[in-house]
Write a protein that holds these residues in place. Sequence first.
Motif, mmCIF file in Angstrom:
data_model
loop_
_atom_site.group_PDB
_atom_site.id
_atom_site.type_symbol
_atom_site.label_atom_id
_atom_site.label_comp_id
_atom_site.label_asym_id
_atom_site.label_seq_id
_atom_site.Cartn_x
_atom_site.Cartn_y
_atom_site.Cartn_z
ATOM 1 N N MET A 1 -38.220 -42.578 -89.382
ATOM 2 C CA MET A 1 -37.302 -42.874 -90.480
ATOM 3 C C MET A 1 -37.452 -44.337 -90.920
ATOM 4 O O MET A 1 -37.636 -45.226 -90.096
ATOM 5 C CB MET A 1 -35.868 -42.613 -90.009
ATOM 6 N N THR A 4 -34.505 -49.005 -93.463
ATOM 7 C CA THR A 4 -33.992 -49.714 -94.625
ATOM 8 C C THR A 4 -32.667 -50.380 -94.285
ATOM 9 O O THR A 4 -31.816 -49.788 -93.636
ATOM 10 C CB THR A 4 -33.785 -48.723 -95.785
ATOM 11 N N VAL A 6 -29.139 -51.845 -95.734
ATOM 12 C CA VAL A 6 -28.259 -51.734 -96.890
ATOM 13 C C VAL A 6 -27.325 -52.933 -96.905
ATOM 14 O O VAL A 6 -26.594 -53.161 -95.931
ATOM 15 C CB VAL A 6 -27.439 -50.428 -96.859
ATOM 16 N N MET A 36 -32.103 -40.852 -101.012
ATOM 17 C CA MET A 36 -32.088 -39.921 -99.874
ATOM 18 C C MET A 36 -33.074 -38.776 -100.095
ATOM 19 O O MET A 36 -33.727 -38.312 -99.149
ATOM 20 C CB MET A 36 -30.677 -39.384 -99.651
ATOM 21 N N GLN A 39 -36.496 -40.197 -99.425
ATOM 22 C CA GLN A 39 -36.682 -40.335 -97.982
ATOM 23 C C GLN A 39 -36.974 -38.973 -97.351
ATOM 24 O O GLN A 39 -37.863 -38.840 -96.500
ATOM 25 C CB GLN A 39 -35.421 -40.938 -97.367
ATOM 26 N N PRO B 29 -30.286 -45.891 -88.312
ATOM 27 C CA PRO B 29 -30.319 -46.890 -89.365
ATOM 28 C C PRO B 29 -29.474 -46.510 -90.577
ATOM 29 O O PRO B 29 -28.963 -45.399 -90.666
ATOM 30 C CB PRO B 29 -31.799 -46.962 -89.739
ATOM 31 N N ALA B 30 -29.378 -47.453 -91.489
ATOM 32 C CA ALA B 30 -28.444 -47.325 -92.604
ATOM 33 C C ALA B 30 -28.640 -46.063 -93.428
ATOM 34 O O ALA B 30 -27.673 -45.460 -93.890
ATOM 35 C CB ALA B 30 -28.568 -48.560 -93.508
ATOM 36 N N MET B 31 -29.904 -45.637 -93.596
ATOM 37 C CA MET B 31 -30.174 -44.494 -94.461
ATOM 38 C C MET B 31 -30.271 -43.190 -93.662
ATOM 39 O O MET B 31 -30.733 -42.175 -94.181
ATOM 40 C CB MET B 31 -31.466 -44.733 -95.262
ATOM 41 N N ARG B 32 -29.824 -43.206 -92.432
ATOM 42 C CA ARG B 32 -29.776 -41.973 -91.662
ATOM 43 C C ARG B 32 -28.799 -41.003 -92.318
ATOM 44 O O ARG B 32 -27.667 -41.385 -92.663
ATOM 45 C CB ARG B 32 -29.299 -42.295 -90.253
ATOM 46 N N ALA B 76 -24.577 -45.549 -93.846
ATOM 47 C CA ALA B 76 -24.048 -46.849 -94.287
ATOM 48 C C ALA B 76 -22.999 -46.675 -95.387
ATOM 49 O O ALA B 76 -22.057 -47.466 -95.474
ATOM 50 C CB ALA B 76 -25.182 -47.747 -94.787
#
Lengths: 288, 173
Positions: A1, A4, A6, A36, A39, B29-32, B76
């Motif tokens: 993953m 990133t 934020v 998202m 990603q 992490p933040a975008m999980r 996040a």
Amino acid sequence: MTATRVLQPADLDAAVEILQAHGPEAALLAGGVTWMLRQARGEDVPSVLISLEGIDTLAGVVVHDDRLTIGAMTRLIDLERSSAVAAMAPGLAEMIAHVGSVRIRSQATIGGNLAAGVPRYDPPPMLMALDTRLRLLGPAGTRELALADWSPHDSRGSGVEILVAVEIPTLPPRAAVRYRSLDDVLGVDVVHAAAAVRIGLDGDGAISDGRLVVADALVGPRRCTPAEQGLIGRHPVAETAADVAALVAAGDAPGADRGLVAIATRRALVAAFADLVSQPGIASSGSR
Amino acid sequence: MTTEPTTAAPAPTTYEIVVDGRPSRVEGPAMRPLVVALRDDLDITGPKVPCGIGVCGACSVLLDGELVSGCLVPVAMAAGRHVTTVAGLTPDDGLSPLQAAFVAHGASQCGFCTPGQVVAATALLTHDPDPSPQDVTAWMAGNLCRCTGYVAIVEAILDAADGGRQGVGRPGG
């Protein structure tokens, strides 16, 4: 993953400052849907995302005499529920309610949708048909320009510009806008073709203003000028819709899915014509 | 979520979220995706992760009361907010009226999509306590079910709404 980070600036000036400081490694985070999805598809996500959430001045709808001002962080569901949007243009409210699912509309913002620059997203063609203007903020201050003249990649490339608000001119009397699209069943948009039309009538009931913006999965929103010219002087009837759709099929952009775009155009025109003839003082013209 | 000046402090690796009324902490992490954090960190398995792209609705949760796809919300962005899953809509002593209506109408077969269906329907009835069949169909269009054919789901939601109108309690109340 992707790891990133934020960041959450306290206000717009801080957002511009942080964007400037981080340069091309940073981008803006609005509702988060597009990042998202990228990603999930394994595409690159910037190492720094600057969240605009919580900056109160960026959300909300303000009604002026000549336009609506919509903050860039206004969620699509709030536009769907807005009485001001519905009153100004039922076709605009209908289009918003068509975007994704209610879950997407509860998260996605109008600014994020436009800035994503994704050809198959629904709002850009409709907003272009409405001659929408954008307000952008950068280190040198604010500037305005037409949505049709803006490339989100330009603002992203400069690294320092934030879409602040969307300005939609009030629809005049004897005018209507509608949007129609064709999508694959699950809405994952392998297949997508769309058309947004804005039609205005003169005192005799003939079309005096025609704006036609089409898009498909491959080519983003663009005006179809020959078809627009084919609208002028005609009456809002089924025959006109069929003739103009044929002009789209013949004259749309190279590489576009012209056949599907033409179908969407005909459907959008039929819907807009129905709106017009339902307005007080505008009679159905029959088959002219 | 953190506030970080231009010269940034390290981003947080954990995020505090109120889940089903309980203060909770999940890892970055933040975008999980939020749904992954709920399942793997908190063992809350009602929301599922079938498609991961916001299409199927099985990951539906409420974020500050609004219906969202848990797979599309970065942790996040959930920090400091209230997340409600199907578990949070279930009374300690049984089923909510909406859940009971799902049972009564056979609106669940394999059950995989049911948590998302219940969360989505709860959001609908909170927003519109008296939906028409067309309203229900439009709202629930983003929640896929491969078993039921949807008719029983729509009937259950309308039944629960009717129960609410007759004063027998609101779904998820």
